[in-house]
Design a protein around this motif. Structure first.
Motif, PDB file in Angstrom:
ATOM      1  N   ASP A  66      -5.386  -1.957  27.287  1.00 49.63           N
ATOM      2  CA  ASP A  66      -5.250  -0.925  26.264  1.00 49.63           C
ATOM      3  C   ASP A  66      -3.752  -0.702  26.049  1.00 49.63           C
ATOM      4  N   THR A 103      -5.934   5.007  15.662  1.00 50.50           N
ATOM      5  CA  THR A 103      -5.870   6.431  15.306  1.00 50.50           C
ATOM      6  C   THR A 103      -4.479   6.993  15.588  1.00 50.50           C
ATOM      7  N   LYS A 104      -3.815   6.399  16.599  1.00 50.73           N
ATOM      8  CA  LYS A 104      -2.564   6.958  17.098  1.00 50.73           C
ATOM      9  C   LYS A 104      -1.415   6.460  16.226  1.00 50.73           C
TER      10      LYS A 104
HETATM   11  C1  LIG Z   1      -7.273   7.806  21.771  1.00 48.73           C
HETATM   12  C2  LIG Z   1      -7.295   6.696  22.740  1.00 48.73           C
HETATM   13  C3  LIG Z   1      -8.362   5.784  22.797  1.00 48.73           C
HETATM   14  C4  LIG Z   1      -9.598   5.935  21.957  1.00 48.73           C
HETATM   15  O1  LIG Z   1      -9.359   5.774  20.610  1.00 48.73           O
HETATM   16  P1  LIG Z   1     -10.181   6.552  19.473  1.00 48.73           P
HETATM   17  O2  LIG Z   1      -9.581   6.017  18.246  1.00 48.73           O
HETATM   18  O3  LIG Z   1      -9.975   8.017  19.702  1.00 48.73           O
HETATM   19  O4  LIG Z   1     -11.630   6.172  19.661  1.00 48.73           O
HETATM   20  C5  LIG Z   1      -8.266   4.728  23.680  1.00 48.73           C
HETATM   21  N1  LIG Z   1      -7.202   4.579  24.484  1.00 48.73           N
HETATM   22  C6  LIG Z   1      -6.165   5.434  24.466  1.00 48.73           C
HETATM   23  C7  LIG Z   1      -5.020   5.215  25.377  1.00 48.73           C
HETATM   24  C8  LIG Z   1      -6.184   6.521  23.599  1.00 48.73           C
HETATM   25  O5  LIG Z   1      -5.160   7.390  23.617  1.00 48.73           O
END
Ligand SMILES: *Cc1c(COP(=O)(O)O)cnc(C)c1O
Length: 387
Positions: free
Chosen positions: A179, A203-204
């Motif tokens: 990740d 999303t981030k």
């Molecule tokens: C937010 C997040 C996720 C999950 O992503 P979503 O788009 O909210 O489903 C996975 N890994 C990390 C490190 C995150 O911050």
């Protein structure tokens, strides 16, 4: 490939759409064929072109090309959330009786996948700290199919030696997944270090404006085709064209947003470290970070997220501190334009608060696109509530 080329041109054939600068949102569920034979070809292999937008879609394809190139990967798939990307990275590669090794402290929904969902199918996970390679090697069994990493994680920023673990994965024929949401490919390229699948919550930082939920997986085409052919089409959680279009827009400014956030983060960290109310600050590029050397070796930057341990032992004061911030919003997520805080104690009952547990006094900060003066003013006022 040149970064400016990837973000501004790659995948965009403007002659196909009236020379428009901005790509069209191809808002269609299905695609027509002129001949039975063309339709037959597509039925046989949906990954080869357009049939139905649960599969491939032209707007999404522009985004896929850019995201794959950013990661130096052969291909990328884009999902309706980061959680869907996690699910789709893991599930296709395990069957009943298999074993997974995961670093501890991974994103909540990855942990729920390992602890609550996969055990229903007799798939079990061993957690390791990820700080030393021997620990991982000792946890490998003949049933181990996946090593799952998150480097850095988004609370204490623990990191793993991606190259060393990728080498072990190759030697033992175990799939490696990381990740990479914290760094994005701008600051860390796991595929270049030999990791099989790199995932991100788009999303981030990719979206960057707190207006879309999405996830990315990149890696070898053969791996992504395997995911696409069953789990991607079956779960139906590919991204919709409009959300893909928002992510293309987000990508245009990704490097300059990260650069702005990097600078502001450094300034806010320097301000907080000068304050007596802060007992300890955790940030992967901080001089006191215990894995600084490894961080500098495999990451070209760090920004946005850091965690502080407050010296204050009083639950009510810590709550007042968080509630009295006005520029910093109290909310989950990160990567958008707005600065955020999450107190760790929001995850426990008030009666469970124990000031001797440092994690109960942790507050995670995310620095957005506001100026550092503006943010430090807000902090200055709120810090008074801790005394
Ligand atoms: C937010 C997040 C996720 C999950 O992503 P979503 O788009 O909210 O489903 C996975 N890994 C990390 C490190 C995150 O911050």
């Amino acid at each position: 490939m040149n970064l400016s080329y990837i973000l501004n041109e790659l995948g965009e054939d403007r002659h196909e759409y009236f020379q428009a600068i901005t790509p069209p949102i191809v808002q269609t569920s299905n695609f027509a064929f002129d001949t039975v034979d063309e339709m037959r070809v597509r039925f046989k292999d949906e990954y080869s072109g357009y049939l139905y937008s649960r599969g491939l879609n032209p707007t999404v394809d522009i985004l896929r090309k850019k995201l794959a190139a950013l990661d130096s990967a052969e291909d990328a798939l884009v999902f309706n959330s980061g959680a869907a990307a996690i699910f789709s990275a893991v599930v296709p590669f395990v069957e009943s009786g298999d074993h997974i090794i995961s670093v501890s402290g991974v994103y909540t929904w990855a942990q729920k996948l390992f602890d609550l969902f996969l055990p229903k199918f007799n798939i079990h996970t061993t957690y390791v700290s990820g700080k030393n390679i021997e620990e991982i090697i000792h946890s490998i069994t003949d049933k181990t199919k996946i090593i799952y990493l998150e480097s850095p994680n988004s609370w204490d920023f623990r990191i793993q030696d991606l190259k060393a673990i990728a080498d072990i994965g190759k030697e033992k024929n175990i799939l490696t997944i990381v990740d990479n949401s914290y760094c994005t490919p701008i600051y860390q390229r796991p595929i270049e270090l030999g990791i099989d699948l790199s995932l991100q919550s788009a999303t981030k930082y990719i979206g960057g404006h707190s207006d879309v939920v999405a996830g990315v997986l990149s890696g070898k085409k053969s791996l992504l085709k395997k995911i696409f052919d069953l789990e991607y089409l079956l779960a139906g959680n590919g991204i919709q064209a409009f959300n893909a279009w928002l992510l293309i827009r987000g990508l245009r400014t990704l490097p300059i947003r990260l650069e702005a956030i990097r600078k502001t983060t450094e300034e806010v960290i320097a301000f907080l470290k000068s304050k007596n109310e802060i007992e300890h600050l955790i940030f992967p590029f901080d001089e006191n970070f215990d894995q600084l050397e490894l961080a500098k070796k495999q990451m070209s930057g760090a920004c946005g997220l850091f965690t502080v341990v407050l010296r204050c032992q009083d639950l009510n004061k810590i709550e007042r501190f968080c509630e009295s911030l006005t520029t910093f919003k109290m909310a989950v997520s990160w990567g958008g334009h707005e600065s955020l805080v999450i107190p760790r104690l929001a995850g426990i009952a008030r009666s469970e608060f124990d000031p001797n547990k440092t994690e109960h006094r942790m507050v995670r900060f995310y620095i957005g696109l506001e100026s550092s003066d503006y943010l430090c003013n807000d902090l200055k006022k709120a810090l008074n509530y801790l005394n």
